[in-house]
Design a protein around this motif. Sequence first.
Motif, PDB file in Angstrom:
ATOM      1  N   THR A  97      -6.195  26.611 -32.454  1.00 28.32           N
ATOM      2  CA  THR A  97      -6.556  27.302 -33.695  1.00 28.32           C
ATOM      3  C   THR A  97      -6.603  28.798 -33.434  1.00 28.32           C
ATOM      4  N   PRO A  98      -5.433  29.450 -33.338  1.00 24.38           N
ATOM      5  CA  PRO A  98      -5.409  30.882 -33.038  1.00 24.38           C
ATOM      6  C   PRO A  98      -6.079  31.706 -34.130  1.00 24.38           C
ATOM      7  N   ILE A  99      -6.518  32.900 -33.744  1.00 24.81           N
ATOM      8  CA  ILE A  99      -7.127  33.808 -34.706  1.00 24.81           C
ATOM      9  C   ILE A  99      -6.043  34.387 -35.594  1.00 24.81           C
ATOM     10  N   VAL A 100      -6.260  34.409 -36.882  1.00 28.38           N
ATOM     11  CA  VAL A 100      -5.318  35.012 -37.825  1.00 28.38           C
ATOM     12  C   VAL A 100      -6.084  35.971 -38.730  1.00 28.38           C
TER      13      VAL A 100
ATOM     14  N   ASP B   2      -3.095  50.295 -39.892  1.00 25.26           N
ATOM     15  CA  ASP B   2      -1.817  49.947 -40.517  1.00 25.26           C
ATOM     16  C   ASP B   2      -1.189  48.717 -39.863  1.00 25.26           C
ATOM     17  N   LEU B   3      -1.671  48.357 -38.690  1.00 23.73           N
ATOM     18  CA  LEU B   3      -1.087  47.246 -37.928  1.00 23.73           C
ATOM     19  C   LEU B   3      -1.833  45.933 -38.155  1.00 23.73           C
ATOM     20  N   LYS B   4      -2.710  45.901 -39.148  1.00 26.17           N
ATOM     21  CA  LYS B   4      -3.428  44.665 -39.447  1.00 26.17           C
ATOM     22  C   LYS B   4      -2.449  43.521 -39.666  1.00 26.17           C
ATOM     23  N   GLY B   5      -2.762  42.368 -39.082  1.00 26.92           N
ATOM     24  CA  GLY B   5      -1.887  41.205 -39.191  1.00 26.92           C
ATOM     25  C   GLY B   5      -1.034  40.991 -37.955  1.00 26.92           C
ATOM     26  N   LYS B   6      -1.071  41.969 -37.026  1.00 26.85           N
ATOM     27  CA  LYS B   6      -0.317  41.833 -35.781  1.00 26.85           C
ATOM     28  C   LYS B   6      -1.276  41.864 -34.591  1.00 26.85           C
TER      29      LYS B   6
ATOM     30  N   ASN C 288      -6.795  40.507 -36.573  1.00 26.26           N
ATOM     31  CA  ASN C 288      -7.902  41.029 -37.369  1.00 26.26           C
ATOM     32  C   ASN C 288      -8.420  42.361 -36.836  1.00 26.26           C
ATOM     33  N   GLY C 289      -7.872  42.800 -35.701  1.00 27.50           N
ATOM     34  CA  GLY C 289      -8.342  44.039 -35.096  1.00 27.50           C
ATOM     35  C   GLY C 289      -9.503  43.873 -34.155  1.00 27.50           C
ATOM     36  N   GLN C 290      -9.851  42.635 -33.822  1.00 26.38           N
ATOM     37  CA  GLN C 290     -10.947  42.379 -32.888  1.00 26.38           C
ATOM     38  C   GLN C 290     -10.441  42.477 -31.445  1.00 26.38           C
ATOM     39  N   VAL C 291     -11.243  43.058 -30.573  1.00 25.38           N
ATOM     40  CA  VAL C 291     -10.877  43.176 -29.160  1.00 25.38           C
ATOM     41  C   VAL C 291     -10.988  41.809 -28.491  1.00 25.38           C
ATOM     42  N   VAL C 292      -9.892  41.344 -27.890  1.00 26.89           N
ATOM     43  CA  VAL C 292      -9.920  40.063 -27.193  1.00 26.89           C
ATOM     44  C   VAL C 292      -9.792  40.231 -25.685  1.00 26.89           C
TER      45      VAL C 292
END
Length: 205
Positions: free
Chosen positions: A57-60, A85-89, A174-178
């Motif tokens: 269940t990857p983060i999207v 601007d890169l949201k979604g990648k 989502n822009g969260q640091v992984v």
Amino acid sequence: MNRKTLISWLPLALFALVLFTPLRTPVMGTLQRGLLATGLWNADAPAELAPAETATTPIVAAAGAAYPHNLPLLTLDGKHVNLSDLKGKAVFVNLWATWCPPCVAEMPGIHALYKKMDPKKVAFVMISLDENPAKAQAMLKRQGYTFPAYFPLGPLAAPFDSNSIPSTIILDPNGQVVARHDGMAEYDTPEFKAALENLTRPAKN
């Protein structure tokens, strides 16, 4: 050459000796094994990027969710952009400078990885900390690097601030640091590529 000048050039000379002679393989191998042994970074099998709970269940990116990082940047051709601007990648952020030998040393691997990734799913943000943008541009052109490079338009806030470079921060769609690593690493591995791709896979119903 006086003694003071000789001492100031000594670290660079030693680095060049390792990088451009047969010593490169054993020394770099020892460095990578040391990173793996200490748990600082595992570029071959980055558990930070592919935890068990995200394997199926990857983060999207959630619709309407606010991107957590406002990071204004300037492109090589002078255009203003923002990290949001890169949201979604998935985003590979790397802080570097031309005067930083480890930064320069890891760039071939980063560029090789960049050429293998789908730009519609994974973005590369190579942030130069050079005071002279022209110097950074010249180096990238000379080496034939085509990944997107940027310059910060102000002080870097967390999580992008660092007391050392190179520094690499991986963001999910989502822009969260992984994942984050301060220091040089080898990123052009099948495992690391798969981990980045795993971040961009849609969740299964």
